[in-house]
Design a protein around this motif. Structure first.
Motif, mmCIF file in Angstrom:
data_model
loop_
_atom_site.group_PDB
_atom_site.id
_atom_site.type_symbol
_atom_site.label_atom_id
_atom_site.label_comp_id
_atom_site.label_asym_id
_atom_site.label_seq_id
_atom_site.Cartn_x
_atom_site.Cartn_y
_atom_site.Cartn_z
ATOM 1 N N ALA A 40 25.195 39.999 -10.692
ATOM 2 C CA ALA A 40 24.783 41.155 -9.899
ATOM 3 C C ALA A 40 23.847 40.684 -8.802
ATOM 4 O O ALA A 40 23.208 39.639 -8.913
ATOM 5 C CB ALA A 40 24.081 42.193 -10.772
ATOM 6 N N ILE A 41 23.782 41.487 -7.765
ATOM 7 C CA ILE A 41 22.835 41.240 -6.688
ATOM 8 C C ILE A 41 22.266 42.580 -6.248
ATOM 9 O O ILE A 41 22.980 43.590 -6.215
ATOM 10 C CB ILE A 41 23.486 40.488 -5.506
ATOM 11 C CG1 ILE A 41 22.435 40.064 -4.481
ATOM 12 C CG2 ILE A 41 24.611 41.297 -4.881
ATOM 13 C CD1 ILE A 41 22.938 39.030 -3.489
ATOM 14 N N GLN A 77 24.741 45.628 9.185
ATOM 15 C CA GLN A 77 23.784 44.540 9.381
ATOM 16 C C GLN A 77 24.182 43.271 8.630
ATOM 17 O O GLN A 77 23.406 42.322 8.562
ATOM 18 C CB GLN A 77 22.387 44.982 8.919
ATOM 19 C CG GLN A 77 21.838 46.167 9.665
ATOM 20 C CD GLN A 77 20.473 46.589 9.148
ATOM 21 O OE1 GLN A 77 19.654 45.770 8.740
ATOM 22 N NE2 GLN A 77 20.217 47.886 9.164
ATOM 23 N N GLY A 78 25.364 43.257 8.023
ATOM 24 C CA GLY A 78 25.824 42.081 7.294
ATOM 25 C C GLY A 78 25.353 42.010 5.854
ATOM 26 O O GLY A 78 25.604 41.015 5.169
ATOM 27 N N ILE A 79 24.688 43.039 5.376
ATOM 28 C CA ILE A 79 24.156 43.033 4.010
ATOM 29 C C ILE A 79 25.288 42.977 2.987
ATOM 30 O O ILE A 79 25.257 42.174 2.052
ATOM 31 C CB ILE A 79 23.258 44.265 3.770
ATOM 32 C CG1 ILE A 79 22.019 44.180 4.657
ATOM 33 C CG2 ILE A 79 22.872 44.383 2.299
ATOM 34 C CD1 ILE A 79 21.195 45.456 4.707
ATOM 35 N N GLY A 80 26.284 43.824 3.141
ATOM 36 C CA GLY A 80 27.411 43.860 2.205
ATOM 37 C C GLY A 80 28.135 42.533 2.142
ATOM 38 O O GLY A 80 28.442 42.019 1.060
ATOM 39 N N LYS A 81 28.398 41.967 3.284
ATOM 40 C CA LYS A 81 29.097 40.673 3.336
ATOM 41 C C LYS A 81 28.264 39.586 2.651
ATOM 42 O O LYS A 81 28.785 38.789 1.875
ATOM 43 C CB LYS A 81 29.389 40.298 4.784
ATOM 44 C CG LYS A 81 30.203 39.032 4.938
ATOM 45 C CD LYS A 81 30.543 38.778 6.378
ATOM 46 C CE LYS A 81 31.970 39.199 6.602
ATOM 47 N NZ LYS A 81 32.512 38.813 7.897
ATOM 48 N N HIS A 82 26.975 39.576 2.924
ATOM 49 C CA HIS A 82 26.097 38.567 2.317
ATOM 50 C C HIS A 82 26.041 38.737 0.795
ATOM 51 O O HIS A 82 26.080 37.749 0.058
ATOM 52 C CB HIS A 82 24.700 38.661 2.934
ATOM 53 C CG HIS A 82 23.805 37.524 2.585
ATOM 54 N ND1 HIS A 82 24.008 36.240 3.014
ATOM 55 C CD2 HIS A 82 22.692 37.482 1.811
ATOM 56 C CE1 HIS A 82 23.070 35.454 2.546
ATOM 57 N NE2 HIS A 82 22.254 36.177 1.806
ATOM 58 N N LEU A 87 27.748 36.545 -4.575
ATOM 59 C CA LEU A 87 28.366 36.713 -5.898
ATOM 60 C C LEU A 87 29.573 35.789 -6.056
ATOM 61 O O LEU A 87 29.754 35.169 -7.110
ATOM 62 C CB LEU A 87 28.772 38.167 -6.123
ATOM 63 C CG LEU A 87 27.618 39.152 -6.267
ATOM 64 C CD1 LEU A 87 28.166 40.567 -6.439
ATOM 65 C CD2 LEU A 87 26.720 38.797 -7.438
ATOM 66 N N ILE A 88 30.389 35.688 -5.030
ATOM 67 C CA ILE A 88 31.548 34.790 -5.072
ATOM 68 C C ILE A 88 31.078 33.347 -5.264
ATOM 69 O O ILE A 88 31.616 32.604 -6.091
ATOM 70 C CB ILE A 88 32.402 34.944 -3.790
ATOM 71 C CG1 ILE A 88 33.060 36.328 -3.767
ATOM 72 C CG2 ILE A 88 33.442 33.829 -3.692
ATOM 73 C CD1 ILE A 88 33.634 36.719 -2.409
#
Length: 137
Positions: A40-41, A77-82, A87-88
């Motif tokens: 989780a993050i 803002q790129g939060i989801g991608k980061h 996690l990957i």
């Protein structure tokens, strides 16, 4: 913003769910789900959580990316991608070098491009077949 490879609290989970219009789940159900999460993050800014994502799975080969949420006022803002990439990367780092890894995701309608930018492919695609869901209440 602070990224933490830890699960959100039950209250943060439900607040984030509500922030994107998914409602709230019973606290006991959320607590159980979080306790059985492989990775989780949580992203926090100021005093509250602004994003979360989880990987659930068998710990060896198969995972599902779930609950990818960024508060609407923090999106773009790129939060989801980061979060997803961290996690990957965590799942890749934990597996034995000779092991394969499969991560599935069910995208919200219209968000498929976000996941494609992370390397996911649309299904049905070749030998992978179509994704299916059973939801019960």
């Amino acid at each position: 913003m602070k990224y933490s490879l830890t699960a959100p609290t039950v209250a943060e989970f439900n607040d984030l769910y509500a922030a994107v219009g998914w409602g709230r789940l019973p606290e006991a159900q959320v607590a159980h789900a979080l306790a059985h999460t492989a990775y989780a993050i949580t992203v926090r800014a100021g005093a509250g959580a602004v994003g979360m994502a989880r990987l659930i799975g068998d710990g060896a080969f198969c995972y599902e990316l779930v609950d990818v949420i960024t508060r609407p006022d923090y999106q773009g803002q790129g939060i989801g991608k980061h979060m997803c990439q961290q996690l990957i990367d965590a799942a890749r780092a934990a597996k034995a070098p000779s092991w394969g890894l499969a991560i599935d995701v069910f995208s919200a309608a219209g968000k498929e491009g976000f996941y494609q930018s992370l390397g996911f492919t649309l299904r049905p695609a070749g030998p992978h077949g179509a994704g299916l869901t059973l939801v019960t209440r």
